[in-house]
Motif scaffolding. Sequence first.
Motif, PDB file in Angstrom:
ATOM      1  N   ALA A  10     -21.170 -41.841 -34.940  1.00 41.36           N
ATOM      2  CA  ALA A  10     -21.708 -43.052 -35.569  1.00 41.36           C
ATOM      3  C   ALA A  10     -22.707 -42.712 -36.662  1.00 41.36           C
ATOM      4  N   ALA A  11     -23.575 -41.730 -36.421  1.00 44.34           N
ATOM      5  CA  ALA A  11     -24.559 -41.330 -37.430  1.00 44.34           C
ATOM      6  C   ALA A  11     -23.881 -40.699 -38.640  1.00 44.34           C
ATOM      7  N   ALA A  12     -22.839 -39.896 -38.412  1.00 46.77           N
ATOM      8  CA  ALA A  12     -22.116 -39.276 -39.521  1.00 46.77           C
ATOM      9  C   ALA A  12     -21.465 -40.335 -40.405  1.00 46.77           C
ATOM     10  N   LEU A  13     -20.825 -41.318 -39.800  1.00 43.35           N
ATOM     11  CA  LEU A  13     -20.198 -42.393 -40.572  1.00 43.35           C
ATOM     12  C   LEU A  13     -21.246 -43.217 -41.313  1.00 43.35           C
ATOM     13  N   LYS A  14     -22.380 -43.435 -40.685  1.00 44.76           N
ATOM     14  CA  LYS A  14     -23.444 -44.209 -41.318  1.00 44.76           C
ATOM     15  C   LYS A  14     -23.969 -43.507 -42.565  1.00 44.76           C
ATOM     16  N   HIS A  15     -24.024 -42.177 -42.510  1.00 42.83           N
ATOM     17  CA  HIS A  15     -24.540 -41.408 -43.647  1.00 42.83           C
ATOM     18  C   HIS A  15     -23.429 -40.854 -44.533  1.00 42.83           C
ATOM     19  N   ASN A  33     -17.381 -34.829 -42.212  1.00 47.46           N
ATOM     20  CA  ASN A  33     -17.388 -33.740 -41.235  1.00 47.46           C
ATOM     21  C   ASN A  33     -18.570 -33.937 -40.293  1.00 47.46           C
ATOM     22  N   VAL A  34     -18.292 -34.348 -39.074  1.00 43.64           N
ATOM     23  CA  VAL A  34     -19.362 -34.663 -38.126  1.00 43.64           C
ATOM     24  C   VAL A  34     -20.192 -33.430 -37.800  1.00 43.64           C
ATOM     25  N   VAL A  35     -19.543 -32.264 -37.759  1.00 45.45           N
ATOM     26  CA  VAL A  35     -20.280 -31.028 -37.449  1.00 45.45           C
ATOM     27  C   VAL A  35     -21.352 -30.770 -38.507  1.00 45.45           C
ATOM     28  N   SER A  36     -21.000 -30.934 -39.782  1.00 42.65           N
ATOM     29  CA  SER A  36     -21.986 -30.755 -40.849  1.00 42.65           C
ATOM     30  C   SER A  36     -23.068 -31.818 -40.783  1.00 42.65           C
ATOM     31  N   SER A  37     -22.690 -33.033 -40.383  1.00 39.41           N
ATOM     32  CA  SER A  37     -23.689 -34.086 -40.214  1.00 39.41           C
ATOM     33  C   SER A  37     -24.706 -33.713 -39.145  1.00 39.41           C
ATOM     34  N   ALA A  87     -14.279 -39.147 -20.229  1.00 36.97           N
ATOM     35  CA  ALA A  87     -14.130 -39.824 -21.530  1.00 36.97           C
ATOM     36  C   ALA A  87     -15.470 -40.300 -22.073  1.00 36.97           C
ATOM     37  N   VAL A  88     -16.523 -40.159 -21.294  1.00 36.57           N
ATOM     38  CA  VAL A  88     -17.844 -40.618 -21.706  1.00 36.57           C
ATOM     39  C   VAL A  88     -18.602 -39.451 -22.343  1.00 36.57           C
ATOM     40  N   HIS A  89     -18.920 -39.566 -23.613  1.00 40.61           N
ATOM     41  CA  HIS A  89     -19.661 -38.526 -24.340  1.00 40.61           C
ATOM     42  C   HIS A  89     -20.789 -39.199 -25.130  1.00 40.61           C
ATOM     43  N   PRO A  90     -21.914 -39.444 -24.487  1.00 40.89           N
ATOM     44  CA  PRO A  90     -23.003 -40.184 -25.155  1.00 40.89           C
ATOM     45  C   PRO A  90     -23.452 -39.535 -26.466  1.00 40.89           C
ATOM     46  N   TYR A  91     -23.650 -38.224 -26.453  1.00 42.38           N
ATOM     47  CA  TYR A  91     -24.125 -37.559 -27.671  1.00 42.38           C
ATOM     48  C   TYR A  91     -23.049 -37.589 -28.757  1.00 42.38           C
ATOM     49  N   GLY A  92     -21.784 -37.340 -28.340  1.00 43.51           N
ATOM     50  CA  GLY A  92     -20.706 -37.347 -29.313  1.00 43.51           C
ATOM     51  C   GLY A  92     -20.546 -38.701 -29.975  1.00 43.51           C
ATOM     52  N   ASP A  93     -20.645 -39.775 -29.195  1.00 44.11           N
ATOM     53  CA  ASP A  93     -20.522 -41.117 -29.764  1.00 44.11           C
ATOM     54  C   ASP A  93     -21.626 -41.388 -30.774  1.00 44.11           C
ATOM     55  N   ARG A  94     -22.823 -40.980 -30.456  1.00 43.33           N
ATOM     56  CA  ARG A  94     -23.946 -41.201 -31.373  1.00 43.33           C
ATOM     57  C   ARG A  94     -23.827 -40.329 -32.619  1.00 43.33           C
ATOM     58  N   ALA A  95     -23.337 -39.095 -32.444  1.00 40.94           N
ATOM     59  CA  ALA A  95     -23.194 -38.193 -33.585  1.00 40.94           C
ATOM     60  C   ALA A  95     -22.152 -38.710 -34.567  1.00 40.94           C
ATOM     61  N   ILE A 108     -28.637 -34.641 -38.485  1.00 42.96           N
ATOM     62  CA  ILE A 108     -29.180 -35.029 -37.180  1.00 42.96           C
ATOM     63  C   ILE A 108     -30.124 -33.961 -36.626  1.00 42.96           C
ATOM     64  N   ARG A 109     -29.717 -32.699 -36.712  1.00 39.26           N
ATOM     65  CA  ARG A 109     -30.578 -31.609 -36.224  1.00 39.26           C
ATOM     66  C   ARG A 109     -30.824 -30.591 -37.334  1.00 39.26           C
ATOM     67  N   ALA A 110     -31.164 -31.088 -38.513  1.00 39.96           N
ATOM     68  CA  ALA A 110     -31.402 -30.209 -39.659  1.00 39.96           C
ATOM     69  C   ALA A 110     -32.585 -29.275 -39.416  1.00 39.96           C
ATOM     70  N   PHE A 111     -33.555 -29.722 -38.622  1.00 41.37           N
ATOM     71  CA  PHE A 111     -34.715 -28.881 -38.329  1.00 41.37           C
ATOM     72  C   PHE A 111     -34.295 -27.630 -37.567  1.00 41.37           C
ATOM     73  N   ASP A 112     -33.340 -27.760 -36.646  1.00 38.60           N
ATOM     74  CA  ASP A 112     -32.830 -26.598 -35.916  1.00 38.60           C
ATOM     75  C   ASP A 112     -32.111 -25.641 -36.858  1.00 38.60           C
ATOM     76  N   THR A 113     -31.341 -26.207 -37.796  1.00 41.47           N
ATOM     77  CA  THR A 113     -30.625 -25.372 -38.762  1.00 41.47           C
ATOM     78  C   THR A 113     -31.609 -24.611 -39.650  1.00 41.47           C
ATOM     79  N   LEU A 114     -32.732 -25.233 -39.974  1.00 36.61           N
ATOM     80  CA  LEU A 114     -33.780 -24.537 -40.723  1.00 36.61           C
ATOM     81  C   LEU A 114     -34.250 -23.307 -39.955  1.00 36.61           C
TER      82      LEU A 114
END
Length: 248
Positions: A44-49, A53-57, A34-42, A62-68
């Motif tokens: 939270a960041a999606a809701l903050k911004h 859709n967390v995947v699009s966030s 039940a512990v997903h450190p990256y998922g919890d942060r992702a 969060i990793r827009a540079f990789d998508t570039l």
Amino acid sequence: MTTRARVTMVLIAATVIAGFYLAASTGLPDFGTAVHPYGDRAVAAALKHHTANVVSSVNFDIRAFDTLGEESILFGTVLGATLLLRQARDEGRRRVEAERVLPTTRLYGTLLLPITLAVGVYIVAHGQLSPGGGFQGGVMLATALHLGYVAADYRVLKRIRPMAVLDVADALAAASFSLIGLGALLASGAFLKNVLPLGTFNEITSGGTVPVLNAAVGIEVASGVIVLLADFLDQAVEVTDPEEQEKR
């Protein structure tokens, strides 16, 4: 360099990469935990911004540079294929004759073309709100155009396929991703930082730069796939031997 030396270098590099990979894997949460450190942060960041859709966030914030990088790979693939498959001086082209299409196939393509086009636009436009986004929607848009080939023949596809516009759109969409990143760098000091107004959560204008980058990817993917398929179809359908053309 000899073959033995190349094989030795590959084995050494593979061993080093495998070691780092195994070391990184030991730090992952246990499977099914039940512990997903990256998922919890992702999340939270999606809701903050304000991105529903967390995947699009993750992809465009969060990793827009990789998508570039992923978008650049697609652009480079299309550019390379265009250069390799361009018409040579000793190649000729023949007129494409009308193809016989079954009534059921024609009906299938005619009905699905507008539906697929509408769904593709919806997927791209709502990528920051619901599952999907620029990559998925772009492929759907490219597929919608090629249903004209299914419904009629190659001549119809060529008439509804503005190659000059698509070439420019592919390049501009690919460049706009980097330009948006540079604009964010000038505005905030961080490349591809989400600097636009976040809007209201779960509305189409929410997410700041996420919907803008998502739209750029959708246009680039749709245009790139169409151009890429056009190069292969031109080779398969139209390019013939000049001597054969003269005999005709």
